[in-house]
Design a protein around this motif. Structure first.
Motif, PDB file in Angstrom:
ATOM      1  N   UNK A  96      -6.130 -39.943  27.081  1.00 53.29           N
ATOM      2  CA  UNK A  96      -5.359 -41.108  27.502  1.00 53.29           C
ATOM      3  C   UNK A  96      -5.715 -42.238  26.542  1.00 53.29           C
ATOM      4  N   UNK A  97      -4.922 -43.289  26.548  1.00 55.63           N
ATOM      5  CA  UNK A  97      -5.264 -44.449  25.706  1.00 55.63           C
ATOM      6  C   UNK A  97      -6.429 -45.193  26.346  1.00 55.63           C
ATOM      7  N   UNK A  98      -7.125 -45.948  25.544  1.00 57.88           N
ATOM      8  CA  UNK A  98      -8.327 -46.640  26.027  1.00 57.88           C
ATOM      9  C   UNK A  98      -8.028 -47.575  27.194  1.00 57.88           C
ATOM     10  N   UNK A  99      -6.833 -48.145  27.197  1.00 56.89           N
ATOM     11  CA  UNK A  99      -6.451 -49.036  28.287  1.00 56.89           C
ATOM     12  C   UNK A  99      -6.424 -48.306  29.620  1.00 56.89           C
ATOM     13  N   UNK A 116       1.618 -50.576  23.912  1.00 54.89           N
ATOM     14  CA  UNK A 116       0.825 -49.534  24.568  1.00 54.89           C
ATOM     15  C   UNK A 116       1.698 -48.379  25.045  1.00 54.89           C
ATOM     16  N   UNK A 117       2.940 -48.663  25.355  1.00 57.26           N
ATOM     17  CA  UNK A 117       3.825 -47.650  25.938  1.00 57.26           C
ATOM     18  C   UNK A 117       3.993 -46.446  25.027  1.00 57.26           C
ATOM     19  N   UNK A 118       4.191 -46.684  23.730  1.00 60.41           N
ATOM     20  CA  UNK A 118       4.457 -45.587  22.797  1.00 60.41           C
ATOM     21  C   UNK A 118       3.273 -44.637  22.659  1.00 60.41           C
ATOM     22  N   UNK A 119       2.069 -45.117  22.327  1.00 60.97           N
ATOM     23  CA  UNK A 119       0.950 -44.185  22.218  1.00 60.97           C
ATOM     24  C   UNK A 119       0.610 -43.521  23.546  1.00 60.97           C
ATOM     25  N   UNK A 175       8.856 -36.336  24.738  1.00 66.31           N
ATOM     26  CA  UNK A 175       8.557 -37.232  25.846  1.00 66.31           C
ATOM     27  C   UNK A 175       9.693 -38.237  25.982  1.00 66.31           C
ATOM     28  N   UNK A 176      10.206 -38.424  27.201  1.00 64.33           N
ATOM     29  CA  UNK A 176      11.263 -39.406  27.419  1.00 64.33           C
ATOM     30  C   UNK A 176      10.701 -40.794  27.719  1.00 64.33           C
ATOM     31  N   UNK A 177       9.386 -40.936  27.630  1.00 59.19           N
ATOM     32  CA  UNK A 177       8.743 -42.165  28.077  1.00 59.19           C
ATOM     33  C   UNK A 177       8.415 -43.139  26.956  1.00 59.19           C
ATOM     34  N   UNK A 178       9.044 -42.959  25.788  1.00 58.55           N
ATOM     35  CA  UNK A 178       8.863 -43.929  24.719  1.00 58.55           C
ATOM     36  C   UNK A 178       9.462 -45.265  25.099  1.00 58.55           C
ATOM     37  N   UNK A 179       9.086 -46.307  24.424  1.00 61.42           N
ATOM     38  CA  UNK A 179       9.605 -47.639  24.730  1.00 61.42           C
ATOM     39  C   UNK A 179      11.116 -47.697  24.538  1.00 61.42           C
ATOM     40  N   UNK A 180      11.613 -46.970  23.515  1.00 63.67           N
ATOM     41  CA  UNK A 180      13.045 -47.003  23.202  1.00 63.67           C
ATOM     42  C   UNK A 180      13.740 -45.671  23.444  1.00 63.67           C
ATOM     43  N   UNK A 181      13.098 -44.778  24.193  1.00 64.49           N
ATOM     44  CA  UNK A 181      13.737 -43.500  24.496  1.00 64.49           C
ATOM     45  C   UNK A 181      12.885 -42.308  24.126  1.00 64.49           C
TER      46      UNK A 181
END
Length: 212
Positions: A161-164, A176-179, A98-104
């Motif tokens: 999905x995450x609970x949020x 939240x971005x990473x999970x 996944x390219x959507x991690x907080x740091x890449x």
């Protein structure tokens, strides 16, 4: 005299370069086999973390295919290891990103059994923030084991999905971005694997030439 001196110095430098290059080549030759063995051992350790040894009886690193499916993220082709038991398909162990991690990019390994359920998931590489996003690592938290035994179908797909975001997976305090990225990537990989399970087993074995 000057010409002779220059010739002599040039010969010395050439000889030194040849000896140095030869020495590097010898060292590389001596260590290449050891490095390859260590890499294979590390791979087997990872594969063993997502699929129990009693679920298959073949050598996973000797049976794999690949996929360029966009569902598996950037950096294709993605390697997919094939587990069999008594000659029958047992599970697929999918490398995806996944390219959507907080740091890449976050590299992930997910094992999907023949019944469509998730055997296990591991994050194999990331650059997330220590103490926050790095909780996707098993060494930092057992969060990643939340996928064990789950499956995805029409009835529960929205729960992945995450609970949020209305799902069932915990997010990390302040991260939240990473999970969210990991859950979404696992969901896509599992759905792709479920839909293409038989075809992936039918594909050419790309690992058959590996040394045992």
């Amino acid at each position: 005299m000057i010409a002779q001196s220059m010739y002599r110095n040039g010969a010395i430098l050439t000889a030194f370069a040849l000896v140095t290059t030869g020495g590097v080549a010898v060292v590389q030759s001596m260590t290449a086999e050891r490095i390859a063995l260590q890499e294979k051992q590390h791979l087997m350790q990872l594969l063993g973390q997502v699929l129990s040894a009693d679920e298959y009886d073949n050598k996973l690193y000797l049976d794999c295919t690949s996929s360029n499916a966009p569902e598996l993220g950037p950096g294709s082709p993605h390697i997919i290891y094939r587990a069999t038991k008594a000659g029958e398909p047992a599970a697929l162990l999918v490398r995806h990103v996944t390219p959507k991690g907080y740091s890449g990019n976050i590299d992930i390994l997910t094992a999907v059994k023949a019944d469509g359920s998730i055997s296990g998931v591991r994050v194999t590489r990331h650059e997330e923030t220590p103490g926050l996003g790095d909780k996707v690592e098993l060494a930092k938290s057992d969060w990643i084991t939340s996928f064990n035994g789950l499956t995805i179908n029409a009835d529960n797909a929205k729960q992945f999905a995450v609970k949020k975001d209305g799902g069932q997976f915990d997010q990390f305090t302040g991260a939240t971005i990473t999970p969210r990225a990991v859950v979404a990537s696992v969901k896509q990989a599992v759905e792709y694997t479920q839909q293409n399970f038989d075809a992936l087993f039918a594909g050419k074995n790309l690992c058959a030439g590996d040394v045992q």
